[in-house]
Design an enzyme around this catalytic site. Structure first.
Site, PDB file in Angstrom:
ATOM      1  N   CYS A  28      -4.486  -2.879   3.493  1.00  0.00           N
ATOM      2  CA  CYS A  28      -5.151  -1.714   4.090  1.00  0.00           C
ATOM      3  C   CYS A  28      -5.019  -1.847   5.613  1.00  0.00           C
ATOM      4  CB  CYS A  28      -6.629  -1.662   3.686  1.00  0.00           C
ATOM      5  SG  CYS A  28      -7.512  -0.241   4.392  1.00  0.00           S
ATOM      6  N   ASN A  84     -11.431   6.013  10.594  1.00  0.00           N
ATOM      7  CA  ASN A  84     -12.107   6.161   9.300  1.00  0.00           C
ATOM      8  C   ASN A  84     -13.170   5.075   9.196  1.00  0.00           C
ATOM      9  OD1 ASN A  84     -10.387   3.994   8.975  1.00  0.00           O
ATOM     10  ND2 ASN A  84      -9.446   4.713   7.099  1.00  0.00           N
ATOM     11  N   CYS A 105      -4.908   6.487   8.170  1.00  0.00           N
ATOM     12  CA  CYS A 105      -4.271   5.559   7.232  1.00  0.00           C
ATOM     13  C   CYS A 105      -3.256   4.722   8.008  1.00  0.00           C
ATOM     14  CB  CYS A 105      -3.582   6.319   6.094  1.00  0.00           C
ATOM     15  SG  CYS A 105      -2.861   5.216   4.858  1.00  0.00           S
ATOM     16  N   GLY A 106      -3.618   3.475   8.250  1.00  0.00           N
ATOM     17  CA  GLY A 106      -2.803   2.628   9.125  1.00  0.00           C
ATOM     18  C   GLY A 106      -1.420   2.339   8.561  1.00  0.00           C
ATOM     19  N   ASN A 107      -1.364   1.908   7.306  1.00  0.00           N
ATOM     20  CA  ASN A 107      -0.051   1.564   6.743  1.00  0.00           C
ATOM     21  C   ASN A 107       0.849   2.796   6.660  1.00  0.00           C
ATOM     22  OD1 ASN A 107      -0.419  -1.247   6.295  1.00  0.00           O
ATOM     23  ND2 ASN A 107      -1.747  -0.779   4.558  1.00  0.00           N
ATOM     24  N   GLY A 147      -8.181  -1.156   7.424  1.00  0.00           N
ATOM     25  CA  GLY A 147      -9.087  -2.258   7.064  1.00  0.00           C
ATOM     26  C   GLY A 147      -8.777  -3.505   7.885  1.00  0.00           C
ATOM     27  N   GLU A 185     -10.756   0.140  -1.109  1.00  0.00           N
ATOM     28  CA  GLU A 185     -10.583   1.341  -0.303  1.00  0.00           C
ATOM     29  C   GLU A 185     -11.366   2.534  -0.848  1.00  0.00           C
ATOM     30  OE1 GLU A 185      -6.959   2.828   1.105  1.00  0.00           O
ATOM     31  OE2 GLU A 185      -5.989   0.875   1.281  1.00  0.00           O
ATOM     32  N   ARG A 186     -12.045   3.220   0.035  1.00  0.00           N
ATOM     33  CA  ARG A 186     -12.656   4.506  -0.325  1.00  0.00           C
ATOM     34  C   ARG A 186     -11.588   5.388  -0.969  1.00  0.00           C
ATOM     35  NH1 ARG A 186     -14.469   8.530   4.514  1.00  0.00           N
ATOM     36  NH2 ARG A 186     -12.289   8.095   5.071  1.00  0.00           N
ATOM     37  N   HIS A 214     -15.467   1.897   8.048  1.00  0.00           N
ATOM     38  CA  HIS A 214     -15.278   0.590   7.405  1.00  0.00           C
ATOM     39  C   HIS A 214     -16.524  -0.281   7.519  1.00  0.00           C
ATOM     40  CE1 HIS A 214     -10.873   0.557   6.576  1.00  0.00           C
ATOM     41  NE2 HIS A 214     -10.867   1.480   7.512  1.00  0.00           N
ATOM     42  N   ASN A 230       0.912  -1.177   0.000  1.00  0.00           N
ATOM     43  CA  ASN A 230       0.000   0.000   0.000  1.00  0.00           C
ATOM     44  C   ASN A 230       0.931   1.201   0.000  1.00  0.00           C
ATOM     45  OD1 ASN A 230      -2.245   1.327   2.552  1.00  0.00           O
ATOM     46  ND2 ASN A 230      -2.257   1.720   0.368  1.00  0.00           N
TER      47      ASN A 230
HETATM   48  N1  LIG Z   1      -8.919   4.683   1.870  1.00  0.00           N
HETATM   49  C1  LIG Z   1      -8.885   5.004   3.308  1.00  0.00           C
HETATM   50  C2  LIG Z   1      -7.592   5.752   3.678  1.00  0.00           C
HETATM   51  C3  LIG Z   1      -6.394   4.878   3.588  1.00  0.00           C
HETATM   52  C4  LIG Z   1      -6.553   3.645   4.402  1.00  0.00           C
HETATM   53  C5  LIG Z   1      -5.518   2.572   4.129  1.00  0.00           C
HETATM   54  N2  LIG Z   1      -4.531   2.890   3.131  1.00  0.00           N
HETATM   55  C6  LIG Z   1      -4.847   2.208   5.421  1.00  0.00           C
HETATM   56  O1  LIG Z   1      -3.718   1.726   5.416  1.00  0.00           O
HETATM   57  O2  LIG Z   1      -5.488   2.403   6.472  1.00  0.00           O
HETATM   58  C7  LIG Z   1     -10.030   5.941   3.632  1.00  0.00           C
HETATM   59  O3  LIG Z   1     -10.521   6.606   2.727  1.00  0.00           O
HETATM   60  O4  LIG Z   1     -10.412   5.976   4.799  1.00  0.00           O
END
Ligand SMILES: N[C@H](CCC[C@H](N)C(=O)O)C(=O)O
Length: 267
Positions: free
Chosen positions: A206, A147, A73-75, A209, A197-198, A149, A13
């Protein structure tokens, strides 16, 4: 004038990270989209801008591939811990904590929130079994880990056409801030996960996620904590007990340092 950036990823990611702590960077949706474009820009799932913070060691602003600014964004948070040595990070989803032990980076996100208006969902409902369905996917759990989910537990994640189903779920009017879509398979006490992913689509991993899915699986007693979550790009260890922040342990990879004249992108 050329602006340096860092290219990093967490289990595939991938991120472009600008450090705006010394030299502020005014990011816009069109510019974030232009930088993230894999043909005419640098290319990434998310763009990260670091800023000074009065509440943490650093502030991390997150822009999805579509240019939209989001809360967590965790990663990328593991990458920011590895890059900056920060132990606390201010995000739109709250202040999170990080630590590093060799190649293993641990990040504590926030305490998960389950109420319908905290996910958020447009109207009151039981978020342990959202009374909705999209083709073969139905009755997901909903959780906010900074965020939003949805988590669908299925018998075979590879049998789900997430590229077809993901967008209609992400953009369903039931989700006023749109939503990240997770399909998970529990086997032998571990989880296999794929995420639409949104604002970024199908990614190799993710972090939020994985946290949301592990929390849903622990809450519904499908697994116990800690749990290994395996995605196409690799695995994370997720730990959570009710009433506490959710914790993730995994890697962060530095790929290259580059420079770009942002004005050339014409955004
Ligand atoms: N698409 C996610 C943000 C990045 C999340 C993902 N890259 C992670 O590692 O958490 C959102 O709109 O909330």
């Amino acid at each position: 004038m050329a602006r340096p950036f860092h290219k990093m990823h967490g289990l595939g990611n991938d991120f472009v990270i600008f450090d705006g702590r010394e030299e502020p960077l005014a990011m816009t949706e069109p510019l974030a989209r232009a930088v993230a474009d894999r043909r005419t820009g640098i290319g990434c799932d998310q763009l990260i801008v670091l800023e000074p913070s009065s509440r943490a060691n650093v502030r991390m602003r997150i822009y999805n591939h579509d240019g939209g600014e989001v809360q967590s964004c965790g990663n990328a948070s593991r990458c920011v811990v590895a890059l900056t040595g920060a132990r606390t990070i201010e995000t739109g989803g709250g202040v999170i904590a990080g630590s590093e032990d060799g190649g293993r980076i641990e990040v504590s996100l926030i305490e998960p929130r389950f109420a319908w208006d905290q996910v958020p969902i447009t109207y009151p409902m039981d978020t342990d079994a959202v009374p909705m369905g999209w083709g073969p996917l139905e009755k997901p759990m909903a959780v906010n880990v900074g965020n939003p989910h949805l988590v669908f537990f299925v018998d075979d994640v590879d049998a789900i056409d997430l590229v077809r189903l993901g967008p209609s779920i992400e953009h369903d009017p039931a989700f006023p801030e749109r939503i990240n879509v997770n399909v998970a398979q529990v086997k032998d006490g571990a989880i296999r996960l794929r995420t639409w992913e949104r604002g970024a689509g199908l990614t190799l991993a993710c972090g939020t996620g994985a946290c949301a899915t592990a929390v849903a699986a622990i809450k519904s007693k499908r697994v116990t904590s800690p749990v290994k979550v395996t995605m196409q790009g690799g695995s994370l260890e997720i730990a959570w007990v009710p009433g506490e922040p959710v914790r993730m342990i995994g890697s962060a990879t530095y790929v290259f340092r580059g420079e770009i004249e942002l004005e050339r992108l014409g955004a």
